[in-house]
Design an enzyme around this catalytic site. Structure first.
Site, short mmCIF file in Angstrom:
data_model
loop_
_atom_site.label_atom_id
_atom_site.label_comp_id
_atom_site.label_asym_id
_atom_site.label_seq_id
_atom_site.Cartn_x
_atom_site.Cartn_y
_atom_site.Cartn_z
N LYS A 89 0.57 -1.37 -0.14
CA LYS A 89 0.58 0.14 -0.27
C LYS A 89 0.54 0.99 0.18
O LYS A 89 2.41 1.67 0.70
CB LYS A 89 -1.04 0.07 0.81
CG LYS A 89 -2.22 0.90 0.94
CD LYS A 89 -3.36 0.03 0.48
CE LYS A 89 -4.22 0.75 0.03
NZ LYS A 89 -5.93 -0.18 -0.47
N GLY A 140 -21.51 5.90 -3.98
CA GLY A 140 -20.38 6.30 -4.69
C GLY A 140 -20.45 4.73 -6.18
O GLY A 140 -21.09 3.91 -6.35
N GLY A 163 -20.80 1.07 -3.39
CA GLY A 163 -22.70 1.47 -3.42
C GLY A 163 -23.70 0.70 -4.56
O GLY A 163 -24.49 0.49 -4.56
N TYR A 164 -23.21 2.03 -5.11
CA TYR A 164 -24.42 1.86 -6.47
C TYR A 164 -24.52 0.53 -7.51
O TYR A 164 -25.78 0.71 -7.99
CB TYR A 164 -23.65 3.38 -7.72
CG TYR A 164 -24.17 3.57 -8.48
CD1 TYR A 164 -25.84 3.36 -8.72
CD2 TYR A 164 -23.83 3.29 -9.99
CE1 TYR A 164 -26.71 3.43 -10.11
CE2 TYR A 164 -24.53 3.07 -11.53
CZ TYR A 164 -26.22 3.10 -11.48
OH TYR A 164 -26.69 2.83 -12.63
#
Ligand code: NDP
Length: 412
Positions: A104, A217, A220-221
């Site tokens: 990361k 977003g 979720g969408y």
């Protein structure tokens, strides 16, 4: 131990090893990263001055393949957070069985205070700071919070200029025109949907329940659209401004059309406006955090009424809340499994870049399904056999794979 993200990760490794009967000494290589690159990035600002920003890359574990993970531009990004996120990427890649290790990156910066050109300068500076620590066979970054496909394009360009060769597979999440993959945008929501369907099948649940989704977003969408089309009733969604509750069900496409035309979710016909906090506590069958971390904590976990939680966001439940939910019989499908569709399609992007042969969206999503189904099955069986939570089951599956690779390399 303090309650930092990295300490939380370490607690989860140790408790999984203890509860599942893995030898304690195997934990040692997973409690610290293999390598950390850290330094200051000089960025030329629009007013001619130069500003320094702190940049990081944590390369956690490479036993199963090159390091893989996103880069976060955020004012709160620090080494502890980046270490935790890198460690969780190693776990996530191993849960879905892709040949990647964990990594990361981050920069401590509020990107909203920078112009587009300054963000480009910062992105190129991050690549220069990394030097030869990144590359197609070493460490493959990707977007994360506040980093976009456009930024991946600048990073690819800087890397290729320095190294004087074409190497699109050194980074994923690129725009399609620079070698990005079809299907990357819906991948995380799609993977979450496959996991939900597997869970319902494993529990023998035929009826399609009610769902509340926090965050509307990308993740979720797409998830909302898929569950709606499959017959579930999405009764609540939210964004950073507000939540809405519609007992008769929400059509996600209509809700998204409102947002993209500059209106608000609360303009949805018949919507009751609720707060994000109220959304989490609704009396629904399935709760889907798909926005931020630390949403379900010790103070509100006891108010959760859903019997199933699908963690599409990274880290939405604290370890203390985990215990409360487990005691209440709530089944939590952890982030390292539920949102792993994203990194799996990033891996597909890397495969396509290496072979310079590109797949259709249908091919990508068809290849994703068996990987998610298999990962779910392994985690579900491990949690049943060892009588541990699905989070511990996911850690167990991942640690077993990581330990095997480490042993075969003679590292433990
Ligand atoms: P986006 O930025 O596309 O969407 C985030 C959504 O959360 C937006 O709807 C945003 O609202 C909403 N939001 C922001 N703040 C709040 C808040 N305080 N309360 C409620 N909602 C809020 O992000 P993604 O969909 O890409 O990511 C969502 C989560 O999924 C993150 O945790 C991310 O780490 C995780 N994830 C994402 C992956 C991916 O492939 N994208 C892969 C793996 C994990 P608004 O619309 O108003 O901005």
């Amino acid at each position: 131990m303090q309650n930092t993200p990295f300490e939380n990760y370490k607690k989860r490794v140790l408790s999984t090893m203890e509860k599942s009967g893995m030898p304690k000494e195997y934990a040692t290589p997973f409690l610290e990263p293999e390598n950390i690159v850290e330094g200051n990035i000089d960025v030329k600002m629009d007013d001619g001055s130069t500003k320094k920003f702190k940049g990081y890359r944590v390369q956690y574990n490479s036993a199963r393949g090159p390091y893989k993970g996103g880069i976060r531009f955020h004012q709160d990004a620090d080494l502890d957070e980046v270490k935790a996120l890198a460690a969780l990427m190693a776990i996530k890649c191993a849960v879905v069985g892709i040949p990647m290790g964990g990594g990361k990156g981050g920069v401590t910066v509020n990107p909203k205070e920078l112009s587009k050109k300054e963000i480009e300068n910062l992105s190129r500076g991050w690549v220069r700071l990394m030097g030869d620590n990144i590359g197609v066979d070493k460490d493959i970054p990707a977007p994360d919070v506040n980093t976009t496909p456009e930024i991946m394009g600048y990073m690819l360009d800087e890397f290729e200029k320095i190294n004087k060769r074409n190497e699109p597979g050194m980074i994923t999440g690129k725009p399609l025109a620079l070698g990005g993959s079809q299907g990357r945008t819906p991948a995380t929501g799609q993977g979450g949907f496959y996991v939900l369907e597997s869970l319902m099948k494993a529990l023998g649940k035929k009826e399609k329940g009610t769902i509340a989704i926090q965050g509307f977003g990308n993740v979720g969408y797409y998830f909302a659209r898929l569950v709606h089309d499959a017959g579930y009733k999405v009764v609540a969604v939210s964004d950073s401004k507000e939540g809405i509750y519609v007992p008769g069900g929400i059509d996600p496409v209509a809700a998204e059309n409102l947002k993209s035309s500059g209106k608000r979710l609360s303009d949805y016909d018949g919507a009751q406006v609720i707060t994000n906090e109220e959304l989490l506590e609704l009396d629904v069958d399935i709760l889907v955090p798909a926005a931020l971390d630390n949403q379900i904590r010790e103070d509100n976990a006891k108010n959760i009424k859903a019997m199933f939680i699908i963690e599409l966001a990274n880290g939405p439940i604290t370890p203390e809340a985990d215990v409360i939910l487990e005691n209440a019989g709530v089944i939590v499908v952890p982030d390292v499994l539920a949102n792993a569709g994203g990194v799996t399609v990033s891996y597909f992007e890397w495969v396509q870049n290496r072979s310079q042969f590109y797949w259709t969206e249908e091919e990508v999503l068809a290849k994703l399904k068996p990987i998610m189904d298999d990962a779910f099955e392994k985690v579900f069986i491990a949690s049943k056999e060892k009588e541990i939570s699905m989070r511990e089951g996911a850690f167990y599956v991942a640690l077993e794979r990581l330990v095997e690779s480490m042993k075969l390399r003679g590292r433990i």
